[in-house]
Every structure is written in C-alpha cells, then in structure tokens.
Design a protein around this motif. Sequence first.
Motif, PDB file in Angstrom:
ATOM      1  N   SER A  95     -23.511  36.085  40.987  1.00  0.00           N
ATOM      2  CA  SER A  95     -23.988  34.894  42.366  1.00  0.00           C
ATOM      3  C   SER A  95     -24.957  34.277  41.909  1.00  0.00           C
ATOM      4  O   SER A  95     -25.862  34.615  41.174  1.00  0.00           O
ATOM      5  CB  SER A  95     -24.045  35.784  43.397  1.00  0.00           C
ATOM      6  N   PHE A  97     -26.817  33.370  43.719  1.00  0.00           N
ATOM      7  CA  PHE A  97     -27.754  33.165  44.875  1.00  0.00           C
ATOM      8  C   PHE A  97     -28.378  34.340  44.854  1.00  0.00           C
ATOM      9  O   PHE A  97     -29.576  34.580  45.622  1.00  0.00           O
ATOM     10  CB  PHE A  97     -26.905  33.252  45.963  1.00  0.00           C
ATOM     11  N   GLN A 101     -23.967  42.110  42.172  1.00  0.00           N
ATOM     12  CA  GLN A 101     -22.778  41.128  40.943  1.00  0.00           C
ATOM     13  C   GLN A 101     -21.707  41.133  41.939  1.00  0.00           C
ATOM     14  O   GLN A 101     -21.928  42.317  42.616  1.00  0.00           O
ATOM     15  CB  GLN A 101     -22.180  41.585  40.227  1.00  0.00           C
ATOM     16  N   GLN A 102     -20.849  40.554  42.052  1.00  0.00           N
ATOM     17  CA  GLN A 102     -19.457  40.982  42.788  1.00  0.00           C
ATOM     18  C   GLN A 102     -18.308  40.880  41.959  1.00  0.00           C
ATOM     19  O   GLN A 102     -17.554  40.690  41.152  1.00  0.00           O
ATOM     20  CB  GLN A 102     -18.814  39.228  43.656  1.00  0.00           C
ATOM     21  N   ARG A 109     -11.768  39.390  45.867  1.00  0.00           N
ATOM     22  CA  ARG A 109     -13.534  39.351  45.639  1.00  0.00           C
ATOM     23  C   ARG A 109     -14.164  39.543  46.801  1.00  0.00           C
ATOM     24  O   ARG A 109     -14.357  39.653  46.423  1.00  0.00           O
ATOM     25  CB  ARG A 109     -13.669  38.310  44.967  1.00  0.00           C
ATOM     26  N   THR A 110     -13.067  39.814  47.994  1.00  0.00           N
ATOM     27  CA  THR A 110     -13.881  39.941  49.128  1.00  0.00           C
ATOM     28  C   THR A 110     -13.859  41.114  49.661  1.00  0.00           C
ATOM     29  O   THR A 110     -13.696  41.926  50.720  1.00  0.00           O
ATOM     30  CB  THR A 110     -13.926  38.667  50.038  1.00  0.00           C
ATOM     31  N   GLN A 256     -28.871  28.450  35.911  1.00  0.00           N
ATOM     32  CA  GLN A 256     -27.567  27.550  36.094  1.00  0.00           C
ATOM     33  C   GLN A 256     -27.567  26.044  35.065  1.00  0.00           C
ATOM     34  O   GLN A 256     -27.954  25.494  35.339  1.00  0.00           O
ATOM     35  CB  GLN A 256     -27.817  27.379  37.176  1.00  0.00           C
ATOM     36  N   GLN A 633     -12.029  34.062  41.186  1.00  0.00           N
ATOM     37  CA  GLN A 633     -12.181  35.583  40.492  1.00  0.00           C
ATOM     38  C   GLN A 633     -10.865  36.248  40.226  1.00  0.00           C
ATOM     39  O   GLN A 633     -11.084  37.140  40.772  1.00  0.00           O
ATOM     40  CB  GLN A 633     -13.526  36.130  41.031  1.00  0.00           C
ATOM     41  N   ASN A 717     -20.157  32.058  35.627  1.00  0.00           N
ATOM     42  CA  ASN A 717     -19.833  31.282  37.468  1.00  0.00           C
ATOM     43  C   ASN A 717     -19.704  29.920  36.758  1.00  0.00           C
ATOM     44  O   ASN A 717     -21.013  29.657  36.334  1.00  0.00           O
ATOM     45  CB  ASN A 717     -20.826  32.229  37.609  1.00  0.00           C
ATOM     46  N   THR A 719     -19.727  25.920  38.602  1.00  0.00           N
ATOM     47  CA  THR A 719     -19.277  25.456  39.829  1.00  0.00           C
ATOM     48  C   THR A 719     -19.519  23.971  39.548  1.00  0.00           C
ATOM     49  O   THR A 719     -20.133  23.462  39.042  1.00  0.00           O
ATOM     50  CB  THR A 719     -20.593  25.232  40.906  1.00  0.00           C
TER      51      THR A 719
END
Length: 746
Positions: A95, A97, A101-102, A109-110, A256, A633, A717, A719
């Motif tokens: 992430s 933020f 880790q996801q 992914r959720t 980033q 993901q 990641n 964006t």
Amino acid sequence: MARHTLLAGASALALLLSSSVGLSAAQAQNRPAPAEEDQASALGDIVVVARRSEERLQDVPLSVTGISAEELESRTITTGTDLQKLVPTLSVGVSIFGGAQQFSLRGVRTGVVSYLNEVPVNAVLADQMLWDLASIQAVSGPQGTLFGKNSTGGAVLFVQNTPTDEFEGYLEGRVGSYNLYEGTAVVNLPVNDMLALRFGARVTRRDGLIDNLTGPDLQKLDHRSVRFSARFTPNEYLSNVTTFNLADRDDTPYAQISGAGPGTPTCPTALPACIYGAAYGVELAAQRARGIRTVSIPLNASQTATPWQFTNVLSGYFGSVTAKYIFGYQKNEDRQFTSQLSIPLPVIIGLNDNETSLTTHEAQLLGTAFGERLSWVTGLYSSASDVNNFNAYLLFAPVGTSHNVNTTQQTGGNTTTDSWAVYAQGTLAVTDRLNLTAGIRYTEDDVKTAQFGFSPGLRCNLPAALPSVNIATCTQRIAAQTDAVTYNLSVDFKATDDVLLYATTRKGYNAGGFNANINDPDLEVVRPEFITDYEAGLKADWSLGSMPIRTNLSAFYAEYTDIQRTTSLLFQNLVVTGNFNAAEATIYGGQIELLARPLESLTIQASYGYLHTQYDSYQNAILGDVSGNRFAQAPQDSVNLSATWRHPLSVGELVGEIGYAYISEVAFADDNLTTPGNIAPAYGLIDARLDWKDVGGRGIDLGVYVKNATDEDYLLNTTDRTTPFGFQSQLYGDPRTFGFEVRYAL
C-alpha cells in the motif's frame, strides 16, 4: 484459450499417469503395501489445519499450498511479498498509505484473512513474524464456514513452532547488501513434565534502498520482534498454549517514484498543481532522469508501527470429543508521514495515523461419531474491533508550507464492529473411500462509525443537510447491522490410497461498510458482497519408473456479486464518488502444483496458476461503461520453478537451491482499460542459495544467498495519475540483494 487447453491437458495427463498406478479400489488392494509407504514417505508430508484440525495436505479436499519450515529457509522467505513466488494465484501488493501488505488470492484482494496461532492477525505483525515458523498454508477460495467473513478469496495461515519436550534452540546471524544485519535467537526449555517454554527474538536493520538527495534515504528497515510461548499439560485431559508476539518497526516508507509515463511531464493547467509553474514539469523530468533508485524529497519521512498479539488456546480431551476455547487480543499503532511524489515540491504530503485493536473469542467442539465415520466441528465465535484513524494531507501547497492543522485537509474518526457467528461442519465417510462434507455458518455484524472532516483552518466540510451529521461537533455518525448465511458442500473420493478426487461449492461474503461525507442518506451504508464458487480438483502421489511424483490440480468458477468498489455514480443528477456496490463479475481459473524427485539428491518443484478476472458490469458515471476491466491484483499467469540439490559430505551436507518465479502483467487499479499506467509489466525473478549443513558435525550451518539475481526492475504498485496530475506513481521491488548466514543449533 491456450491457458484453458494447458489446464485441460495437464489434468488429463495427471489422470492418465495416475491410472498407470491404479485408479480402482481393486487395483489399489493388489499393490504391495511397502511400495505405497515408500512412495508416500519419499516426498514427505505437510500437516495443514485448513479445516481447523491437523490433516495431511494430500487428504484435504481443498486447494491448499503448504510451505514447510525447510522451504521457507531454502527460498530465503523474509517478507510477505516473497510468498507470491511460491503460491499460485497469490498476489501481494504494498500500500502507498502504510506498511501493510495486501494479499489477493484468485483475484479477490478484499477477502483474504491471515491467521496466526488460530486467530486473525494484523498484516503488519504477520510480516514481522516470518521466523521460527512450522509452516505457512495458503487456502484458496471462499472459507466462509470455518474462517468466517471477509475470506471470499481464501486464508493465509501462519503456524508458529510451539514448545516441545526437548531442550533445543538456535542462534542465527545474517549480514548482507545495503548494510543488512539480522540476528535471531530461539530457545526451547522444558521446565518439567507439565510445562515447556519457548522464547525467541529477532532484530533486523538495513540501510535504505532508495537514495534521497535532500532527506533520509527511503525503504530503510529497523525491525525488532520478540515471541514467548508456553505449553502447559497438567494431565492427559487438558492442555493450554499461550503465545505473546510483539513487534516494533521504525522504517522509512517506500518511495513513490514520480515522472514515469509517456511524453514530457507537464502541469495540467486546470489544476492547483500549476501554482508551481514551470518548476512542476522540470522537477518531474529531473526525477525521470534520476532513475528509480534516487529521489529528492526534503522531508523527514517516517513509518513506524508497534503491533502485538496475545493468544491462548485451552483444549480438553474427553474421549471422542475435544473442546477448545481460543482467545485472542491484538493491538497496533502505526504512523506514516511521507510525500506521494519523489520531487522537492509539496504537492501531496500525507500523515496517516492509526490505532486498532481486536478481541476474539471462539468456543469450539470437535469430535467423531458412528464408529468414527463422522468427524465434525461446531463453534461459537465473537469479535470486537476498534479502529481510530487520523489523516492529514497537505495538497498543492506553496513551497515552504508547514504541515499542520491550519494547512491540511483532515479526515478520520472511530469505527467499531461487534460480530458473532455460529457454525458447524461435518464429514461423513459414506464408504471407506467416499466422503461427503457439509458446513454452514451464520454471522451477524453491528457496525458503528463516527467520522470527521475538516478543510484547512479546521473548517468543517461535512454535508450539513444529512441527519447523521452534527455540524457543531463536525461528526457524522452512521450505524448498520448486517447478517449472512454462508456454506460449504463437498464430496471427495479416494480412487486409491494415493489419489484423491474432489468437488466443492462454497459461499462466502465480505462485510459491508460506510460512505462518510456523502450528501445522501441512501448512499451512506454499503451492502455486503457475496461470492459463490465451484471447484474440482485432484491430488495424486504416483511414480514414473522409480521417480516419485506428486501432482495437485484444481480448477474453479465463481460468481461475484454486489462487489464493493470505489467509483463515481450518478445520483439525483449529481456525480457522487465513494465506495459502492458497483460491480458484478464471473471469474475462473486453476492451478497446478508438481513435486518430483528424479534422483535421491534432487527435488524439483513447479507450479502454474491461471486467472481470468473481468467485470461483467461496473458502474461509473464519469467513464461510462467500464465493464471488461480486469481485476486489480490478479495476474493472469503465475509460474514457480525450483530445484533443490543435496550432497552428503563426510561431515555435514551441501544443499543448493535455485528458484525462478514469473508473474504476468498485473493491474493495481480496477480502471485499467483506459489508464495503462495502472498496469505493471510482467517480470521474472531468480533466487539462489547454497548451504553447508552441520559443518564439522558441530551443529553449525553456513549459507550464502542471492535474491533477484538478475537485478530485475519490477513493480509492487503503480498508479496512473497522468490525467489529474501529469505523471505516474510507481513503487518498485527490491533490487539484487545477497547475504551470508551462520546458524548454530544449541
């Protein structure tokens, strides 16, 4: 189509080869028992707890990838992102933020829960506790019966070593590139016949991987963790295992990297970023020239966390019934302060401060009946979570602006969730080879939130017209109650002692949520999302000549409804952006895992995962019909190949391993048809390791390793911010690293 053909062909090949060792009960009975035992022992067994009790992996009618303690060491697994090299369809994202880790399994992914010591665990703590483990087990597909809500993608189970009756332990040291220093100490102490203790600690320090010309280097590690566990068995009827885990981290965040993308970076003239004039484009161009390992951020960026967990598992053994009470409490405080650009302009500078706690109780009964033809488990589960978060963002501020309450936009608040569930599952042996399994779970959630929102200068920016908003306190209070019934139905057939065929259907769900700061009460509450899947698989131990082979295959098809996604909807002629039940999807795929030992000294492992994830419908008021986007993901293809070689010495043993992991291109946002910068390109990583075990017969192991041997540039990641801000933001994985280890067994 090629992937479908590959899966079908591999399945047919495995069935054909399995038939060569006998697919009927009669043929199995004619095979000599010693050969069967030799075949099974040749490849070893991994014990898993995918159904909340210990079973051989090859006997479980589920898609489970078990990673043993030996494999964790030989593949130098040091962080959660390493696990995607070993588990088909697993993607691990970092992430922007924070340090969490996801996990994503089968494209969901959720809906992947992590468990440590039989209770849900904070992702930050799990990542720092990847040492002194017995195994890691990835269970794919909805696990809504035995693991509960928010497990629509699966579960990742971290199993720690528990105290034993032997005095043992080890000291381990590691040094490596970027001034890596790591030390681990573990001791197992049997106090008496009833009590055994196990203590452990690890310290990891490493310099930053990203040079910062105007501030502290980024991606620095400073981790400390300790573990204490006690096993108390006063008699043959009772046992109690208590575990305490504590971690502390004082890192610098991931960088980033800005400025990537086609064309010359420029400032979109309609945006506030243009207050920087020509400097905006100049700085982005300068970052592009610096490359991906150097930035210029004049900011004291930091990332800290102090997660801890206490668990207690009390078990009573009463004939054919076992009673368990599983208690867990965990707490975490984490803070991140960083710039979301890698240039010396205060475009987006954010502070994210969170404090979370979770208390869980689970009373469980397990047993057998009807002459052990029925095995069953039932239980009651309750949890109470409390989340406090505070976010303060400095947006498009003039150079030199300080970060405080008068200059930042602030959001946050408190959310509590009280949940309880009741479940039951049983497996009936219809014959000696045919089993039927049925399980059901009912879950109820009571969620409450109180959120605030301020513009710079502490001006309340919540929608005053909503009944849920109190402008005097600048607080929006929302409450919701949801419930769901989830289930598991499966059948498995032992074609021979070494071949298992199974089919299953399951339903799982993810809990609902809230939309604060939306000017309509009908959009405040988000409904739960549901997934129903159908899976078929084969697990076979067989041989080709004298070579033992293990082949595990599975294929699945899933219907995913009421998917919660952040998007924009048209409501009462206004465009509203938030988290809504905005999408539907049909996803399918499969995986193949192969283990073979062509020589006594050589073991080969291979796996392949395929995913087809595409939205059937996806509402977006700004972009129009965005169905057809792939899931974020969810790489279409994932491959793992490894070879382990063992060579005995007069004193000790040489063990060498080389591994290759490939991940096809993967999106990190659900809008990826029109924003290609949200898609990371495919990459392959090569790792290698060589160990000299038991040097001189003195209990000393020496090892050298290299990770990302070819120094591949790859993304964790990405964006695409080209339209709003004129650049892309990218987080890169580690460059080539190497190290030396020494381990002394007590």
